[in-house]
Design a protein around this motif. Structure first.
Motif, PDB file in Angstrom:
ATOM      1  N   ASP A   1      -2.994  -3.131  -3.227  1.00  0.00           N
ATOM      2  CA  ASP A   1      -3.447  -3.835  -1.969  1.00  0.00           C
ATOM      3  C   ASP A   1      -2.862  -5.098  -2.093  1.00  0.00           C
ATOM      4  O   ASP A   1      -3.555  -6.121  -2.222  1.00  0.00           O
TER       5      ASP A   1
ATOM      6  N   LEU B   1       0.840  -1.308   0.080  1.00  0.00           N
ATOM      7  CA  LEU B   1       0.160  -0.154  -0.061  1.00  0.00           C
ATOM      8  C   LEU B   1       0.838   1.240   0.002  1.00  0.00           C
ATOM      9  O   LEU B   1       2.041   1.247   0.700  1.00  0.00           O
ATOM     10  N   PRO B   2       0.333   2.315  -0.463  1.00  0.00           N
ATOM     11  CA  PRO B   2      -0.806   2.615  -1.434  1.00  0.00           C
ATOM     12  C   PRO B   2      -0.838   2.255  -2.709  1.00  0.00           C
ATOM     13  O   PRO B   2      -1.715   2.462  -3.334  1.00  0.00           O
TER      14      PRO B   2
END
Length: 83
Positions: free
Chosen positions: A27, A23-24
């Motif tokens: 996922d 992340l970011p």
């Protein structure tokens, strides 16, 4: 994924785990141990997780690799099972 981020495994295959959280940008969680790796991500089409498992053994150690992969699969299934 939230639970796995909060409570990553301390060991896999009896060895300490290095945890990488992507992340970011993505996922995705990556768990590394000497001679093995697990990548976990949510499915893009279903309400489930996908886990990609890898073990590395010397050439010709096919049976040892299969045994370690089965052990790793059992550990990952237990860790990722819904509670």
């Amino acid at each position: 994924m939230r639970r796995l981020r909060a409570e990553p495994p301390a060991t896999l295959l009896g060895r300490p785990v290095a945890v990488e959280d992507l992340l970011p940008d993505a996922d995705v969680l990556r768990w590394r141990v000497p001679g093995g790796r697990v990548v976990v991500r949510p499915s893009g089409t279903e309400p489930k997780l996908k886990a990609y498992l890898e073990v590395v053994e010397p050439r010709g150690a096919r049976e040892a690799a299969a045994d370690r992969l089965a052990a790793l699969r059992a550990e990952v299934e237990a860790i990722t099972a819904p509670r």
